[in-house]
Motif scaffolding. Structure first.
Motif, PDB file in Angstrom:
ATOM      1  N   GLN A 176      -2.859 -10.179  -9.578  1.00 55.48           N
ATOM      2  CA  GLN A 176      -2.654  -9.155 -10.591  1.00 55.48           C
ATOM      3  C   GLN A 176      -2.073  -7.903  -9.961  1.00 55.48           C
ATOM      4  O   GLN A 176      -2.656  -7.331  -9.034  1.00 55.48           O
ATOM      5  CB  GLN A 176      -3.992  -8.808 -11.255  1.00 55.48           C
ATOM      6  CG  GLN A 176      -3.948  -7.590 -12.164  1.00 55.48           C
ATOM      7  CD  GLN A 176      -3.133  -7.808 -13.418  1.00 55.48           C
ATOM      8  OE1 GLN A 176      -3.455  -8.687 -14.201  1.00 55.48           O
ATOM      9  NE2 GLN A 176      -2.092  -7.019 -13.622  1.00 55.48           N
ATOM     10  N   LEU A 177      -0.908  -7.477 -10.437  1.00 53.02           N
ATOM     11  CA  LEU A 177      -0.344  -6.215  -9.992  1.00 53.02           C
ATOM     12  C   LEU A 177      -1.149  -5.084 -10.623  1.00 53.02           C
ATOM     13  O   LEU A 177      -1.333  -5.042 -11.843  1.00 53.02           O
ATOM     14  CB  LEU A 177       1.125  -6.125 -10.412  1.00 53.02           C
ATOM     15  CG  LEU A 177       1.889  -4.875 -10.006  1.00 53.02           C
ATOM     16  CD1 LEU A 177       1.932  -4.722  -8.494  1.00 53.02           C
ATOM     17  CD2 LEU A 177       3.305  -4.910 -10.564  1.00 53.02           C
ATOM     18  N   ARG A 208      -0.273  -1.740  -5.257  1.00 51.08           N
ATOM     19  CA  ARG A 208      -1.571  -2.379  -5.099  1.00 51.08           C
ATOM     20  C   ARG A 208      -1.566  -3.682  -5.884  1.00 51.08           C
ATOM     21  O   ARG A 208      -1.097  -3.728  -7.033  1.00 51.08           O
ATOM     22  CB  ARG A 208      -2.702  -1.490  -5.598  1.00 51.08           C
ATOM     23  CG  ARG A 208      -2.926  -0.211  -4.787  1.00 51.08           C
ATOM     24  CD  ARG A 208      -4.171   0.498  -5.266  1.00 51.08           C
ATOM     25  NE  ARG A 208      -4.404   1.739  -4.557  1.00 51.08           N
ATOM     26  CZ  ARG A 208      -4.089   2.941  -5.038  1.00 51.08           C
ATOM     27  NH1 ARG A 208      -3.484   3.035  -6.215  1.00 51.08           N
ATOM     28  NH2 ARG A 208      -4.358   4.025  -4.349  1.00 51.08           N
ATOM     29  N   VAL A 209      -2.099  -4.736  -5.268  1.00 46.67           N
ATOM     30  CA  VAL A 209      -2.176  -6.064  -5.877  1.00 46.67           C
ATOM     31  C   VAL A 209      -3.604  -6.550  -5.719  1.00 46.67           C
ATOM     32  O   VAL A 209      -4.225  -6.366  -4.663  1.00 46.67           O
ATOM     33  CB  VAL A 209      -1.195  -7.036  -5.198  1.00 46.67           C
ATOM     34  CG1 VAL A 209      -1.291  -8.416  -5.822  1.00 46.67           C
ATOM     35  CG2 VAL A 209       0.235  -6.505  -5.298  1.00 46.67           C
ATOM     36  N   ALA A 210      -4.153  -7.166  -6.756  1.00 46.57           N
ATOM     37  CA  ALA A 210      -5.558  -7.584  -6.722  1.00 46.57           C
ATOM     38  C   ALA A 210      -5.695  -9.094  -6.927  1.00 46.57           C
ATOM     39  O   ALA A 210      -4.877  -9.735  -7.583  1.00 46.57           O
ATOM     40  CB  ALA A 210      -6.354  -6.848  -7.783  1.00 46.57           C
ATOM     41  N   VAL A 214      -8.665  -5.598  -4.340  1.00 45.33           N
ATOM     42  CA  VAL A 214      -7.312  -5.198  -3.973  1.00 45.33           C
ATOM     43  C   VAL A 214      -6.965  -5.728  -2.591  1.00 45.33           C
ATOM     44  O   VAL A 214      -7.756  -5.602  -1.638  1.00 45.33           O
ATOM     45  CB  VAL A 214      -7.177  -3.659  -4.006  1.00 45.33           C
ATOM     46  CG1 VAL A 214      -5.806  -3.225  -3.488  1.00 45.33           C
ATOM     47  CG2 VAL A 214      -7.384  -3.141  -5.418  1.00 45.33           C
ATOM     48  N   LEU A 215      -5.789  -6.358  -2.467  1.00 46.28           N
ATOM     49  CA  LEU A 215      -5.351  -6.945  -1.209  1.00 46.28           C
ATOM     50  C   LEU A 215      -4.990  -5.871  -0.198  1.00 46.28           C
ATOM     51  O   LEU A 215      -4.502  -4.804  -0.557  1.00 46.28           O
ATOM     52  CB  LEU A 215      -4.133  -7.846  -1.428  1.00 46.28           C
ATOM     53  CG  LEU A 215      -4.263  -9.021  -2.405  1.00 46.28           C
ATOM     54  CD1 LEU A 215      -2.977  -9.834  -2.407  1.00 46.28           C
ATOM     55  CD2 LEU A 215      -5.447  -9.910  -2.054  1.00 46.28           C
ATOM     56  N   THR A 216      -5.208  -6.174   1.067  1.00 42.90           N
ATOM     57  CA  THR A 216      -4.739  -5.299   2.130  1.00 42.90           C
ATOM     58  C   THR A 216      -3.238  -5.501   2.313  1.00 42.90           C
ATOM     59  O   THR A 216      -2.645  -6.450   1.787  1.00 42.90           O
ATOM     60  CB  THR A 216      -5.439  -5.598   3.460  1.00 42.90           C
ATOM     61  OG1 THR A 216      -5.056  -6.918   3.893  1.00 42.90           O
ATOM     62  CG2 THR A 216      -6.951  -5.526   3.319  1.00 42.90           C
ATOM     63  N   ARG A 217      -2.616  -4.616   3.065  1.00 39.39           N
ATOM     64  CA  ARG A 217      -1.188  -4.725   3.367  1.00 39.39           C
ATOM     65  C   ARG A 217      -0.895  -6.059   4.051  1.00 39.39           C
ATOM     66  O   ARG A 217       0.108  -6.716   3.753  1.00 39.39           O
ATOM     67  CB  ARG A 217      -0.779  -3.557   4.262  1.00 39.39           C
ATOM     68  CG  ARG A 217       0.684  -3.399   4.505  1.00 39.39           C
ATOM     69  CD  ARG A 217       0.928  -2.268   5.487  1.00 39.39           C
ATOM     70  NE  ARG A 217       0.389  -0.992   5.045  1.00 39.39           N
ATOM     71  CZ  ARG A 217      -0.697  -0.423   5.560  1.00 39.39           C
ATOM     72  NH1 ARG A 217      -1.378  -1.007   6.514  1.00 39.39           N
ATOM     73  NH2 ARG A 217      -1.106   0.760   5.119  1.00 39.39           N
ATOM     74  N   GLU A 218      -1.769  -6.469   4.959  1.00 38.27           N
ATOM     75  CA  GLU A 218      -1.576  -7.716   5.700  1.00 38.27           C
ATOM     76  C   GLU A 218      -1.742  -8.925   4.780  1.00 38.27           C
ATOM     77  O   GLU A 218      -0.987  -9.911   4.882  1.00 38.27           O
ATOM     78  CB  GLU A 218      -2.569  -7.787   6.855  1.00 38.27           C
ATOM     79  CG  GLU A 218      -2.293  -6.806   7.998  1.00 38.27           C
ATOM     80  CD  GLU A 218      -2.600  -5.350   7.642  1.00 38.27           C
ATOM     81  OE1 GLU A 218      -2.090  -4.440   8.332  1.00 38.27           O
ATOM     82  OE2 GLU A 218      -3.386  -5.135   6.676  1.00 38.27           O
ATOM     83  N   GLU A 219      -2.684  -8.867   3.855  1.00 33.71           N
ATOM     84  CA  GLU A 219      -2.876  -9.978   2.923  1.00 33.71           C
ATOM     85  C   GLU A 219      -1.681 -10.092   1.986  1.00 33.71           C
ATOM     86  O   GLU A 219      -1.298 -11.201   1.583  1.00 33.71           O
ATOM     87  CB  GLU A 219      -4.166  -9.757   2.126  1.00 33.71           C
ATOM     88  CG  GLU A 219      -5.420  -9.962   2.938  1.00 33.71           C
ATOM     89  CD  GLU A 219      -6.674  -9.520   2.199  1.00 33.71           C
ATOM     90  OE1 GLU A 219      -7.767 -10.055   2.504  1.00 33.71           O
ATOM     91  OE2 GLU A 219      -6.580  -8.627   1.332  1.00 33.71           O
ATOM     92  N   LEU A 220      -1.069  -8.963   1.632  1.00 35.03           N
ATOM     93  CA  LEU A 220       0.129  -8.996   0.787  1.00 35.03           C
ATOM     94  C   LEU A 220       1.265  -9.710   1.505  1.00 35.03           C
ATOM     95  O   LEU A 220       2.041 -10.442   0.879  1.00 35.03           O
ATOM     96  CB  LEU A 220       0.535  -7.579   0.402  1.00 35.03           C
ATOM     97  CG  LEU A 220       1.755  -7.425  -0.504  1.00 35.03           C
ATOM     98  CD1 LEU A 220       1.561  -8.160  -1.814  1.00 35.03           C
ATOM     99  CD2 LEU A 220       2.050  -5.958  -0.764  1.00 35.03           C
ATOM    100  N   SER A 221       1.370  -9.527   2.815  1.00 36.86           N
ATOM    101  CA  SER A 221       2.426 -10.213   3.575  1.00 36.86           C
ATOM    102  C   SER A 221       2.267 -11.720   3.506  1.00 36.86           C
ATOM    103  O   SER A 221       3.263 -12.463   3.464  1.00 36.86           O
ATOM    104  CB  SER A 221       2.390  -9.759   5.044  1.00 36.86           C
ATOM    105  OG  SER A 221       3.101  -8.553   5.214  1.00 36.86           O
TER     106      SER A 221
END
Length: 219
Positions: free
Chosen positions: A174-175, A201-203, A208-215
């Motif tokens: 979810q954005l 931010r993305v959940a 909410v995901l960390t920057r590293e998890e978003l990668s």
């Protein structure tokens, strides 16, 4: 290359008709705690600059494929990329799918965390004033942008929201929110600066995901 701007998270150099961004490992925060919306450098994290550039390249290319013009040209190396030079409009345009972060602090008692919003906000990009909210009429009255430009920025931001929302939804995510910056080029507006875990931010299941998890999502 000529240094034209030394910022908290990136240095910007001029190279003919282009700008070269050098992304740093600096981490921003508020009151000593990491917060991508903060204006205070609270430390460094090795590899952070490379992650932000990787994400910016990915998301700007995603926008381009879906008809949204950006100033991204190409990645040069792990930390640097080439961009078109545009006249920056000193605004941040924020799209809030859900209530989080500064929105919760601002309207404490009136809103619940991750409450659905679907709204566009403008803030004045001025660190000395802590990037305050600014009304659309004030943007026009102060000569920051025309009424037509304000409407175009809102329309483009909502289009970006649909593109990113569809992308993350297809991955079970979810954005929550994101912010864009715009510049003028050849009589029109384009999306500039960056689009990464530092500006969105993305959940997943309300976490909410960390920057590293978003990668990991874009690999």
């Amino acid at each position: 290359m000529r240094l034209v701007y030394r910022g908290k998270t990136k240095d910007v150099y001029e190279e003919g008709p282009y700008l070269i961004f050098h992304f740093k490992d600096t981490v921003l925060g508020r009151e000593g705690k990491e917060d991508s919306g903060g204006n205070e450098v609270i430390g460094e994290r090795e590899g952070k600059g490379s992650i932000v550039l990787e994400q910016t390249e990915f998301f700007f290319k995603l926008l381009e494929r879906n008809g949204v013009k950006t100033h991204f040209i190409e990645r040069i190396d792990e930390r640097k990329a080439r961009f078109l030079k545009a006249e920056r409009i000193p605004l941040e345009v924020i799209y809030r799918f859900k209530a989080y972060g500064s929105f919760l602090r601002r309207y404490r008692g009136w809103v619940n965390q991750l409450q659905e919003l679907n709204i566009v906000e403008f803030t004045l990009k001025d660190d000395s004033l802590d990037d305050p909210l600014i009304a659309e009429e004030a943007v026009v009255a102060l000569g920051i942008a025309s009424r037509r430009e304000v409407e175009e920025m809102k329309e483009t931001t909502r289009k970006v929201a649909r593109i990113l929302g569809k992308f993350f939804s297809s991955r079970g995510l979810q954005l929550v929110d994101f912010k864009l910056e715009f510049g003028r080029l050849d009589g029109g507006l384009i999306v500039i600066d960056e689009l990464s875990g530092d500006t969105m931010r993305v959940a997943k299941k309300e976490m909410v995901l960390t920057r590293e998890e978003l990668s990991e999502v874009i690999e």
